[in-house]
Design a protein around this motif. Structure first.
Motif, PDB file in Angstrom:
ATOM      1  N   TYR A  97       0.848  -1.195   0.000  1.00  0.00           N
ATOM      2  CA  TYR A  97       0.000   0.000   0.000  1.00  0.00           C
ATOM      3  C   TYR A  97       0.881   1.242   0.000  1.00  0.00           C
ATOM      4  CZ  TYR A  97      -3.738   3.177   1.575  1.00  0.00           C
ATOM      5  OH  TYR A  97      -4.659   4.193   1.682  1.00  0.00           O
ATOM      6  N   HIS A 100      -1.246  -8.954   5.652  1.00  0.00           N
ATOM      7  CA  HIS A 100      -0.283  -7.951   6.099  1.00  0.00           C
ATOM      8  C   HIS A 100      -0.380  -6.775   5.128  1.00  0.00           C
ATOM      9  CE1 HIS A 100       2.646 -10.527   8.673  1.00  0.00           C
ATOM     10  NE2 HIS A 100       1.403 -10.989   8.749  1.00  0.00           N
ATOM     11  N   ILE A 101      -0.786  -5.612   5.620  1.00  0.00           N
ATOM     12  CA  ILE A 101      -0.787  -4.424   4.781  1.00  0.00           C
ATOM     13  C   ILE A 101       0.485  -3.642   5.113  1.00  0.00           C
ATOM     14  CG2 ILE A 101      -2.287  -3.181   6.418  1.00  0.00           C
ATOM     15  CD1 ILE A 101      -3.404  -1.689   3.943  1.00  0.00           C
ATOM     16  N   LEU A 124      -1.321   4.251   6.947  1.00  0.00           N
ATOM     17  CA  LEU A 124      -1.300   2.795   7.034  1.00  0.00           C
ATOM     18  C   LEU A 124      -2.362   2.295   8.003  1.00  0.00           C
ATOM     19  CD1 LEU A 124       0.083   0.178   6.167  1.00  0.00           C
ATOM     20  CD2 LEU A 124       1.723   0.502   8.027  1.00  0.00           C
ATOM     21  N   GLN A 125      -2.507   2.989   9.140  1.00  0.00           N
ATOM     22  CA  GLN A 125      -3.511   2.596  10.119  1.00  0.00           C
ATOM     23  C   GLN A 125      -4.917   2.758   9.559  1.00  0.00           C
ATOM     24  OE1 GLN A 125      -3.089   1.211  13.351  1.00  0.00           O
ATOM     25  NE2 GLN A 125      -5.253   0.829  12.878  1.00  0.00           N
ATOM     26  N   GLN A 148      -5.608  -0.143   7.342  1.00  0.00           N
ATOM     27  CA  GLN A 148      -5.883  -1.345   8.126  1.00  0.00           C
ATOM     28  C   GLN A 148      -7.313  -1.314   8.658  1.00  0.00           C
ATOM     29  OE1 GLN A 148      -3.512  -1.861  11.660  1.00  0.00           O
ATOM     30  NE2 GLN A 148      -4.089  -4.009  11.895  1.00  0.00           N
ATOM     31  N   THR A 165      -6.059  -8.498   9.909  1.00  0.00           N
ATOM     32  CA  THR A 165      -5.046  -7.640   9.289  1.00  0.00           C
ATOM     33  C   THR A 165      -3.968  -7.220  10.283  1.00  0.00           C
ATOM     34  OG1 THR A 165      -6.826  -6.727   7.922  1.00  0.00           O
ATOM     35  CG2 THR A 165      -4.740  -5.572   7.864  1.00  0.00           C
ATOM     36  N   ASN A 206      -0.549  -4.384  10.242  1.00  0.00           N
ATOM     37  CA  ASN A 206       0.112  -3.365   9.414  1.00  0.00           C
ATOM     38  C   ASN A 206       1.592  -3.277   9.779  1.00  0.00           C
ATOM     39  OD1 ASN A 206       0.694  -1.271  11.390  1.00  0.00           O
ATOM     40  ND2 ASN A 206      -1.478  -0.751  11.377  1.00  0.00           N
ATOM     41  N   HIS A 207       2.408  -2.968   8.757  1.00  0.00           N
ATOM     42  CA  HIS A 207       3.861  -2.929   8.940  1.00  0.00           C
ATOM     43  C   HIS A 207       4.452  -1.819   8.083  1.00  0.00           C
ATOM     44  CE1 HIS A 207       4.009  -6.909  10.973  1.00  0.00           C
ATOM     45  NE2 HIS A 207       2.993  -7.181  10.165  1.00  0.00           N
TER      46      HIS A 207
END
Length: 275
Positions: free
Chosen positions: A165, A190-191, A201-202, A205, A215, A217-218
């Motif tokens: 993403y 994993h996003i 990113l959050q 998710q 999910t 997130n990283h």
């Protein structure tokens, strides 16, 4: 061909996993499955190139013989293609896909796929009989308006997905497609963002979690997007990578040119390119 999964088969080591991944996708999407074998056009030196080296009579004789040879070659290649299709259909029948459409066409694979119409998904092997990893896949992906799944030589049912993403408009559209579609049902996603924004990113998710998708997130670090994605996938047991292809963001820019080949060479994990 509307709403159909197209599996491109050529008799290479990728043929069986192409069929298996296509069967997995067709069952997940609840759509028909078709097998496509393409007889690529070859270029041959014309007999007229020999003008001056041989006589007119010899030239006419050689032309006639070459036509016979080429005709027999085409017949054998067509028969080989039909045998490949029949073998793939038998394999799919064994795994529960009895009603499979068989297609055989002549021409360039990228152009044929672009003309097939509103298909749901195209499945291709990373390595083919004529082309290993390379520009043919880039050309196919560039010409398509539908998702393309590039698979390795071994089938492994996807259980853990990584979605790359970047916060762009296209990436958000792809996120919505994933949240509304059946691809991630029952899977862990994993996003990830490479040197991205934690808040964006959050928010991404949250979209997937609101759709009931498990999910994580990283935020990833690294000078190379491809290396960062491959490293995270390898370290976390990812067996399907989903990402957008092309655009203006750093994530999609790296797909243009030789970087597509680099990504395909760096990982044996299936790559689902969303357009």
């Amino acid at each position: 061909m509307n709403n159909t999964v197209i599996a491109c088969v050529d008799g290479s080591p990728s043929t069986r996993p192409v069929c298996e991944y296509a069967a997995w996708a067709a069952a997940l999407l609840d759509v028909p499955l078709s097998l496509l074998h393409v007889l690529e056009k070859d270029s041959h030196p014309a007999v007229s190139d020999l003008t001056g080296s041989i006589g007119i009579d010899s030239q006419a004789y050689l032309t006639e013989e070459l036509v016979k040879v080429e005709g027999e070659r085409s017949r054998l290649l067509m028969a080989q293609g039909k045998a490949i299709l029949a073998g793939c259909a038998e394999l799919l029948n064994e795994v529960g896909h009895a009603d499979v459409q068989l297609l055989q066409k002549h021409g360039a694979l990228d152009e044929i796929l672009a003309d097939l119409g509103d298909v749901r998904l195209m499945v291709l092997g990373r390595r083919g009989t004529q082309n290993p990893v390379g520009s043919h896949l880039e050309s196919i992906i560039r010409l398509q308006k539908k998702p393309v799944l590039i698979v390795p030589e071994v089938y492994s049912p996807p259980s853990k997905v990584m979605f790359a993403y970047d916060g762009s408009d296209e990436s958000r559209k792809n996120l919505t497609r994933l949240s509304l579609g059946p691809l991630l049902n029952g899977l862990v996603c994993h996003i990830v963002m490479v040197k991205g924004d934690a808040r964006a990113l959050q928010e991404a998710q949250n979209v997937l979690q609101a759709a009931g998708i498990a999910t994580e997130n990283h935020l990833l670090e690294g000078t190379s997007v491809a290396e960062a994605l491959c490293r995270h996938a390898n370290e976390n047991g990812i067996n399907l990578i989903v990402m957008g292809a092309y655009g203006h963001s750093p994530l999609r820019r790296f797909f243009i040119g030789s970087n597509t080949t680099a990504m395909l060479e760096k990982t044996q994990i299936p790559l689902l390119m969303l357009r």
